[in-house]
Design a protein around this motif. Sequence first.
Motif, mmCIF file in Angstrom:
data_model
loop_
_atom_site.group_PDB
_atom_site.id
_atom_site.type_symbol
_atom_site.label_atom_id
_atom_site.label_comp_id
_atom_site.label_asym_id
_atom_site.label_seq_id
_atom_site.Cartn_x
_atom_site.Cartn_y
_atom_site.Cartn_z
ATOM 1 N N ARG A 63 13.922 47.581 21.964
ATOM 2 C CA ARG A 63 14.562 47.918 20.591
ATOM 3 C C ARG A 63 13.620 48.206 19.449
ATOM 4 N NH1 ARG A 63 19.675 46.099 18.424
ATOM 5 N NH2 ARG A 63 19.719 46.016 16.148
ATOM 6 N N TYR A 91 19.330 50.260 21.330
ATOM 7 C CA TYR A 91 19.843 49.340 20.189
ATOM 8 C C TYR A 91 21.310 48.872 20.906
ATOM 9 C CZ TYR A 91 17.538 50.774 16.170
ATOM 10 O OH TYR A 91 16.475 50.830 15.077
ATOM 11 N N PRO A 101 22.700 53.624 14.656
ATOM 12 C CA PRO A 101 23.225 52.746 15.670
ATOM 13 C C PRO A 101 24.391 51.535 14.846
ATOM 14 C CG PRO A 101 21.001 53.020 15.808
ATOM 15 C CD PRO A 101 21.263 53.581 14.587
#
Length: 333
Positions: A207, A157, A134
């Motif tokens: 996340r 992300y 990411p």
Amino acid sequence: MPENRPSGYARRRFLRDTAVGAAAVSTAGLVAAAPAEAAGPSPAAVPSRAAGGTRRGGAVTFRWWGTSGWRIDIGDRTVLVDPYLSRYDTGLFRKAFDTGTPLTVAADVVDRLADRAENIFVTHTHWDHFNDVPHIAARTGARVFGTLTAYHLGLAYGLPTGQLAPVKGGEVLDFDGYTVEVVGSLHSRNATWSMAFPGVRVSRPPRPETIADLPEGDTLAYQIRIDGGPSVFFMGASDFDERKLSGLAPDVAMVASASTTATADYVPRLMAALDHPKVVVPVHWDNFETPLTNPPTVAANDRERLDALVAEVRRVSPRSRVLVPEYHTAYRF
């Protein structure tokens, strides 16, 4: 060859076999340029049987980044496979594995080495394959290919949907100068025939915060075929569905070293399924929680497994050249 394999694959296999007959497998089929601390400029051209270029011109080089990570420079274009560069300590190699280890990115290392990319191919989403993806994608704008789990983790992300391309296996993707075939695959098994962090993400999760938040998420392999250059197969884990490898017949195979003996006849079946590649490159044998400097750090048990893999490839596929890679070295096939 299976009837549902496109006719182009039969032609590719014929051309590959013709090349093998014309030049015996030897060091002439593989050239290693000088090691590169970072990506750096492309090395000076060195004549080789399959050096070649792309429609945009320039040398084609492959650099190993430890685990199953690779940087492929195709002229002025860069492709990454499983780029894990942060390499932090989880206790795994000290027999003190902490599943709650926080996910971190060593931005200074990652940004220096992964300075550009147009596509990133993820074999599965364990931390030692996906951790830095990411960050690299957000910084470079690279498109991320992976399972539906990789897609949902990318969303978690904050990556936009336009940068995330979910694939399942069977896709053949054209990037104007190289193609990538996505291959359904399997993750390796531990000594109890299980694996760490199994599972998938079928929707966007919070996340991720720890390595346990990155599950295996199903496993893929990829075969990159470069116009005027080699076909190269990339594994990220040491198991496979041999029926899905039929007809690939790569020139080069990046083969994951088995961590256990849970997979029966791993090397013989794999070499046969891949039609005995001209070059076999063992990966995923290094201690990926140590700095990315040569010579690679190898645990004693992993050294034994690496040696066993090399010996078995040479036994069952004697015409295959085995290359044990070093970090950052620019290889041409």
